[in-house]
Design an enzyme around this catalytic site. Structure first.
Site, mmCIF file in Angstrom:
data_model
loop_
_atom_site.group_PDB
_atom_site.id
_atom_site.type_symbol
_atom_site.label_atom_id
_atom_site.label_comp_id
_atom_site.label_asym_id
_atom_site.label_seq_id
_atom_site.Cartn_x
_atom_site.Cartn_y
_atom_site.Cartn_z
ATOM 1 N N ASP A 230 0.832 -1.195 0.000
ATOM 2 C CA ASP A 230 0.000 0.000 0.000
ATOM 3 C C ASP A 230 0.875 1.256 0.000
ATOM 4 O O ASP A 230 1.887 1.324 0.706
ATOM 5 C CB ASP A 230 -0.888 -0.019 1.247
ATOM 6 N N GLU A 279 14.827 -15.300 -0.100
ATOM 7 C CA GLU A 279 15.239 -16.372 0.807
ATOM 8 C C GLU A 279 14.224 -17.511 0.825
ATOM 9 O O GLU A 279 14.538 -18.621 1.269
ATOM 10 C CB GLU A 279 15.379 -15.832 2.234
#
Length: 565
Positions: A230, A279
């Site tokens: 956002d 990751e």
């Protein structure tokens, strides 16, 4: 001899093998169709009149059968709900109105079993004023280290009675609120680009970055497949917070680089975030809500080491006009090609008037409209616009209820409105509630199947005939058009990912392009046109007639052709 074509009346259910294939697709996000769920308005599982995570979970099979790839959930975090959950008090908790973390876990697991991915909203520009950091910052007074994590400043004037600068809130009025200090005296001011209950974080403070990388890992460990960011363009403010020197600043948004929006420093933050995301296995993604002056600046957010997608607000803001649409399509594809990112296409979301109502009105009125317009015309154009959007290269977003052809509810009584911008007269119109009315599932019932306890915003009487129940299996219905389009999009090898189109010669007011063995023709004009029959008609937003190697395309209609046998 003439033939008439319309949407296939019944969708082809996705088999378990198909679901498994979807779940394993590499680079799935490059051509994904992502469905936005506004949790309070999608489905109510406990009958309290407010949508919730359990309600969403029970409706996941509907989304699987619709044919979307992923579900984006607007915020469901713990929040006082001053701005419908975009004021977050605790980023690691579910607000009780939506359920709890066990409900979130069950929703994610069920979605994955159905071959759907889950993208959650993240709100990093500001927190709630009920966030623990901000409450402590107020309680500890001037000099508190917690105040450094927000933008606290002394005011101007002899007694500090004037705001620190001239910035205006997106919701209207000044972007600063003065606090009362613990000793009861008027004190410092804090920055809030949105509502006063939404203080902006200071992203120059390392604790803010540390906290959000931890929040990312929390939800990635829960199994989410990505984040919609956002106000992705708002995190970094210009050094010194300089005056803008003008009023009516909201009118400048999207036209100029502002000292509080689209600052170059945001990109270092997203490069750090990308390293965290990488990751994790499973091709998790970031999607930016980035209002920028040009699509070229939007492309900065999706460079290879930053985010994966960015909403294309230039496309959403374009009127129903062939020349305007072609120009923004070309600019988008040209801007995204050098950074290797997919274009994204979107027509509606929780912040703008639904496109079935925008297109029902004259052009040039913007993206927030309080006029119903010609509803028949609006729906006709909305259906055509959807097929055009789904034919373009890249990823597409669908806002809940648009597959039902829902219009905006433009006549909500003022006393039921909850959009915070509505209550700040100098800001936006504040009529976003009209696109947030809970969607209808059944023809009858206290809330047309939304839930057993009514609806937090009143639904129109017409909702029953627009419901999922009323449209399922009905040839030519908007729901069946969406279902057929998403099946065809998945089956046609030339649809989905890509970075270019081949424009074909076409009459004025008509867009026509080829992608391999697929051709899309969109007539944005008010009269029928005749075009070559580019092959077998796959799908059309209205009935079309073919004869003698030509196709008669009605006004406000899109037709899909294929030369594949």
């Amino acid at each position: 001899m003439s033939q008439q074509h319309s949407a296939d009346p019944a969708p082809t259910p996705f088999s378990e093998a198909a679901v498994a294939t979807v779940a394993q697709r590499r680079d799935w996000w490059r051509d994904a169709v992502i469905y936005q769920v506004y949790p309070r308005s999608f489905a109510d599982g406990d009958g309290d009149g407010m949508g919730d995570l359990e309600g969403i979970r029970t409706r996941l099979p509907y989304l699987r059968d619709l044919g979307v790839d992923a579900v984006w959930l607007s915020p469901f975090y713990a929040s006082p709900q001053a701005d419908a959950g975009y004021d977050v008090a605790d980023y690691r908790a579910v607000d009780p109105m939506f359920g709890n973390l066990l409900d979130a876990d069950a929703l994610i697991r069920d979605a994955h079993r159905l071959g759907l991915r889950i993208i959650v909203d993240l709100v990093p520009n500001h927190s709630s004023d009920q966030h623990e950091w901000f409450k402590r910052a107020l309680a500890e007074g001037p000099g508190s280290p917690l105040r450094e994590r927000y933008h606290f400043r002394p005011g101007k004037g002899a007694g500090g009675e004037l705001p620190p600068n001239d910035w205006e809130s997106i919701f209207g009025g000044p972007a600063w609120t003065r606090v009362t200090e613990p000793d009861g005296t008027p004190g410092e001011w804090y920055l809030h680009l949105f509502a006063p209950e939404q203080p902006d974080f200071n992203w120059d403070h390392p604790a803010v970055g540390d906290e959000f990388r931890s929040i990312l890992r929390f939800w990635l460990d829960m199994g989410v497949d990505g984040f919609r960011i956002d106000v992705a363009h708002g995190l970094v403010k210009a050094e010194g917070l300089p005056d803008l020197g003008t009023h009516d600043q909201v009118t400048l948004l999207g036209n100029d680089v502002m000292p509080f929006f689209d600052q170059d420093g945001v990109h270092a933050i997203y490069r750090q975030w990308r390293r965290v995301l990488d990751e994790y296995a499973g091709e998790r993604i970031f999607v930016a809500e980035a209002w920028t002056p040009t699509v070229e600046r939007t492309a900065h957010y999706v460079r290879p080491d930053e985010l994966h997608q960015a909403f294309n607000f230039q496309y959403l803001s374009t009127d129903w006009d062939a020349d305007g649409l072609r120009a923004v399509i070309d600019r988008t594809l040209e801007a995204m090609r050098p950074v290797g990112a997919p274009a994204t296409w979107v027509l509606s979301n929780h912040d703008v008037t639904r496109h079935a109502t925008r297109f029902a009105n004259p052009p040039g009125l913007g993206t927030q409209i309080r006029l119903a317009g010609d509803r028949e015309l609006g729906l006709r154009r909305a259906r055509a616009a959807t097929l055009l959007m789904l034919a373009l290269p890249g990823s597409a977003y669908v806002y809940q209820g648009e597959e039902l052809g829902l219009p905006d509810v433009v006549d909500l009584p003022d006393e039921v409105r909850q959009d915070p911008a509505y209550f700040r007269g100098a800001g936006q119109d504040g009529f976003r509630d009209g696109c947030r009315v809970p969607i209808p599932w059944t023809r009858t019932g206290p809330s047309y199947g939304f839930g057993g306890g009514g609806s937090w915003l009143p639904q129109p009487e017409c909702w029953g005939e627009l419901s999922v129940e009323a449209q399922t299996g009905v040839p030519g219905s908007t729901l069946e058009l969406y279902r057929a389009a998403l099946v065809a999009r998945r089956e046609q090898p030339d649809l989905g990912a890509g970075d270019c189109v081949e424009w074909l010669r076409a009459p004025e007011s008509v867009l026509a392009f080829r992608r391999g063995e697929f051709v899309c023709v969109t007539n944005t004009g008010g009269e029928s046109v005749t075009t070559p029959a580019y092959g077998r008609v796959l799908l059309a937003s209205r009935e079309v007639t073919e004869a003698d190697g030509e196709t008669k395309v009605p006004a406000d209609t899109t037709v899909w052709f294929t030369t594949r046998l």
